[in-house]
Design a protein around this motif. Sequence first.
Motif, mmCIF file in Angstrom:
data_model
loop_
_atom_site.group_PDB
_atom_site.id
_atom_site.type_symbol
_atom_site.label_atom_id
_atom_site.label_comp_id
_atom_site.label_asym_id
_atom_site.label_seq_id
_atom_site.Cartn_x
_atom_site.Cartn_y
_atom_site.Cartn_z
ATOM 1 N N VAL A 23 42.177 42.175 45.777
ATOM 2 C CA VAL A 23 40.918 42.715 45.836
ATOM 3 C C VAL A 23 39.433 41.960 45.456
ATOM 4 O O VAL A 23 38.800 41.797 46.205
ATOM 5 C CB VAL A 23 40.918 43.723 46.203
ATOM 6 N N ASN A 24 39.808 41.787 44.427
ATOM 7 C CA ASN A 24 39.096 40.701 43.146
ATOM 8 C C ASN A 24 38.706 39.628 43.985
ATOM 9 O O ASN A 24 37.699 38.817 44.049
ATOM 10 C CB ASN A 24 38.937 41.208 41.910
ATOM 11 N N PHE A 25 39.806 38.815 43.940
ATOM 12 C CA PHE A 25 39.521 37.980 44.765
ATOM 13 C C PHE A 25 39.078 37.771 46.367
ATOM 14 O O PHE A 25 38.437 36.568 46.439
ATOM 15 C CB PHE A 25 41.146 37.248 44.762
ATOM 16 N N ASP A 37 51.295 32.447 43.756
ATOM 17 C CA ASP A 37 50.933 31.578 43.199
ATOM 18 C C ASP A 37 49.503 31.757 41.812
ATOM 19 O O ASP A 37 49.305 32.098 40.875
ATOM 20 C CB ASP A 37 50.535 30.054 43.321
ATOM 21 N N VAL A 38 47.917 31.918 42.836
ATOM 22 C CA VAL A 38 46.765 32.097 42.452
ATOM 23 C C VAL A 38 46.170 33.516 42.084
ATOM 24 O O VAL A 38 46.379 33.727 40.805
ATOM 25 C CB VAL A 38 45.856 32.049 44.068
ATOM 26 N N LEU A 39 47.275 34.827 42.595
ATOM 27 C CA LEU A 39 47.366 35.959 42.505
ATOM 28 C C LEU A 39 47.890 36.202 40.698
ATOM 29 O O LEU A 39 47.882 36.203 39.537
ATOM 30 C CB LEU A 39 48.083 36.798 42.983
ATOM 31 N N ALA A 40 49.420 35.161 40.518
ATOM 32 C CA ALA A 40 50.835 35.529 39.284
ATOM 33 C C ALA A 40 49.251 35.497 37.686
ATOM 34 O O ALA A 40 49.267 35.449 37.247
ATOM 35 C CB ALA A 40 51.600 34.832 39.307
ATOM 36 N N VAL A 45 50.461 37.028 35.240
ATOM 37 C CA VAL A 45 52.228 37.559 35.263
ATOM 38 C C VAL A 45 53.161 36.716 35.836
ATOM 39 O O VAL A 45 51.879 35.971 36.106
ATOM 40 C CB VAL A 45 51.506 39.091 36.420
ATOM 41 N N SER A 46 54.086 36.855 36.134
ATOM 42 C CA SER A 46 55.069 35.662 36.439
ATOM 43 C C SER A 46 55.137 35.870 37.589
ATOM 44 O O SER A 46 54.971 37.066 38.592
ATOM 45 C CB SER A 46 56.414 35.315 35.797
ATOM 46 N N ARG A 47 55.873 34.468 38.811
ATOM 47 C CA ARG A 47 55.919 34.228 39.904
ATOM 48 C C ARG A 47 56.810 35.211 40.593
ATOM 49 O O ARG A 47 56.422 36.469 41.425
ATOM 50 C CB ARG A 47 56.220 32.795 40.406
#
Length: 199
Positions: A23-25, A37-40, A45-47
């Motif tokens: 959500v912040n993204f 990939d972006v959220l990881a 954290v890991s994918r």
Amino acid sequence: MPDLRRARLSPEERRAQLVAAGVNFLAEHSLDELTMDVLAQRAGVSRPLLFHYFDTRQGMHLAVVTTARDSLLLASEPRPELEPRARIHDTLLRITEFVRQHQSTFHSLVRGIASGDPAVRRVVDESREVNADRLLDAFTALGTADSPALRVALRAWVSFTEETLISLVIERDADPEDVVRFLEATLDGVVAATDTLRV
């Protein structure tokens, strides 16, 4: 963004933190740019961990959009202690303020899901139905007869309001009270016009 691997969290807490990072993204980017990939990377954290919680990118998008939608609905929940006219004004003003404070998130909710997953679009459509039902409650309390025409008009007006908020609040930084007065005038006009449609 803190490294979420360093914290000892329950599965529910970890998932909530991952969703919050998504959500912040949206505060700076569109939903389409939010990949696993972006959220990881942002969450530290890991994918594979993301796939453990969300299964697919679409599942992650659905969780993020649902949380963002719920935040908007909570921020604009009508205050039942107000009389109907004051309730409408207060709700519109709080929606307008939410849009001012969360411009990219609102933009992503309204426009960023046009070509997305059907389940994601359905979440956003549900928020429109909730807002239309809130208006229906206010107008029937004011004495307006419930009808299919009124329900169609209110649902269409909610979509009109979304575009108005993007154009006036996000793109032009209009005064919130001016925007609300404009929205109230168009709302009254739309409701009045339902008298001409016998369905």
